[in-house]
Design a protein around this motif. Structure first.
Motif, short mmCIF file in Angstrom:
data_model
loop_
_atom_site.label_atom_id
_atom_site.label_comp_id
_atom_site.label_asym_id
_atom_site.label_seq_id
_atom_site.Cartn_x
_atom_site.Cartn_y
_atom_site.Cartn_z
N ASP A 140 0.83 -1.21 0.00
CA ASP A 140 0.00 0.00 0.00
C ASP A 140 0.87 1.26 0.00
OD1 ASP A 140 0.54 0.94 2.75
OD2 ASP A 140 -0.61 -0.81 3.37
N THR A 141 0.22 2.37 -0.29
CA THR A 141 0.92 3.65 -0.48
C THR A 141 1.70 4.06 0.76
OG1 THR A 141 -0.73 4.32 -2.09
CG2 THR A 141 0.59 6.08 -1.12
N LYS A 142 1.10 3.92 1.94
CA LYS A 142 1.76 4.32 3.18
C LYS A 142 3.07 3.55 3.36
CE LYS A 142 0.37 5.28 7.92
NZ LYS A 142 -0.65 5.04 8.93
N ASP A 168 -8.76 5.29 -1.08
CA ASP A 168 -8.70 5.10 0.37
C ASP A 168 -7.29 5.31 0.89
OD1 ASP A 168 -11.37 4.37 0.28
OD2 ASP A 168 -10.91 2.25 -0.01
N GLU A 169 -6.29 4.96 0.07
CA GLU A 169 -4.89 5.04 0.50
C GLU A 169 -4.37 6.47 0.57
OE1 GLU A 169 -2.31 2.48 -1.75
OE2 GLU A 169 -3.61 0.74 -1.47
N ILE A 173 -2.92 11.93 2.54
CA ILE A 173 -1.72 12.33 1.82
C ILE A 173 -1.97 13.63 1.05
CG2 ILE A 173 -0.10 11.68 -0.02
CD1 ILE A 173 -0.56 8.77 0.85
N GLN A 174 -1.07 14.59 1.25
CA GLN A 174 -1.16 15.87 0.56
C GLN A 174 -0.42 15.78 -0.78
OE1 GLN A 174 -2.89 18.52 1.97
NE2 GLN A 174 -3.42 16.94 3.43
N LEU A 187 -0.84 6.92 -9.36
CA LEU A 187 -0.74 7.88 -8.28
C LEU A 187 0.60 8.60 -8.37
CD1 LEU A 187 -1.64 9.16 -5.58
CD2 LEU A 187 -0.69 7.13 -4.43
N LEU A 188 0.54 9.89 -8.59
CA LEU A 188 1.75 10.69 -8.73
C LEU A 188 1.87 11.58 -7.49
CD1 LEU A 188 4.03 11.19 -10.78
CD2 LEU A 188 2.59 12.93 -11.84
#
Length: 193
Positions: A140-142, A168-169, A173-174, A187-188
């Motif tokens: 996942d992104t985190k 959701d991930e 996140i900014q 996702l960039l």
């Protein structure tokens, strides 16, 4: 529709030798896959979709000098991006021996001077800053943000190939942008995207 036509239709520019190299890559992948089970792409149509999926961001990515792909597997997206971006130094990080050996073989067979294969888990690597960090189907992104911490600075960009759970991930996140294409969400992350 074949890969070349699809890329031309979407105005995705690749070097002149790209199709020669990608055909050799596919040929080797099919041979190795029979023995080593490197990827789920077992036919031409699926493999072309994987390749197109890896290449699609070439349309919106900034030019970068260095790229690290976390968990490259059989080459998606890192090896494909290396073929499309010959002026970018691409580091492919893959801990599994059979996959890393395949990537090393492709690098040698296609004489890819812009590719470095690292047979390690990313957390075992020496810290080094890359301009772009990519990853597809790893975690996942985190967790990816955590794993990539030692390899980026405030100017680095991150490109993660995600599915629909990406929304959701990124809730906390900014500074991100999601580029959607069919079932894929790119996702960039990074400054001024």
């Amino acid at each position: 529709m074949n890969l070349k036509t699809q890329l031309q239709n979407d105005n995705i520019r690749v070097p002149d030798n790209f199709f020669t190299n990608i055909n050799k890559y596919k040929e080797h992948l099919f041979k190795w896959n029979k023995i080593h089970n490197l990827t789920g792409a077992r036919d031409e149509v699926t493999l072309n979709e994987f390749i197109y999926d890896a290449l699609y961001p070439v349309n919106f990515l900034p030019k970068v000098k260095s790229l690290m792909d976390i968990g490259t597997g059989a080459g998606f997206p890192g090896m494909i991006l290396a073929l499309a971006l010959p002026d970018t130094e691409v580091t492919l990080v893959e801990p599994l021996t059979k996959r890393a050996s395949f990537l090393q073989f492709i690098k040698a067979d296609l004489n890819l001077e812009n590719v470095t294969v690292v047979k390690k888990r990313v957390e075992e690597m020496e810290p080094k800053i890359f301009e772009l960090i990519t990853s597809r189907a790893v975690t996942d992104t985190k967790m990816l943000l955590e794993l990539s911490k030692a390899f980026r600075d405030e100017n680095s960009k991150l490109l993660f190939y995600k599915g629909e759970r990406v929304f959701d991930e990124v809730l906390e996140i900014q500074n991100h942008k999601i580029i959607e294409r069919e079932n894929r969400h790119y996702l960039l992350l990074g400054e001024n995207i």
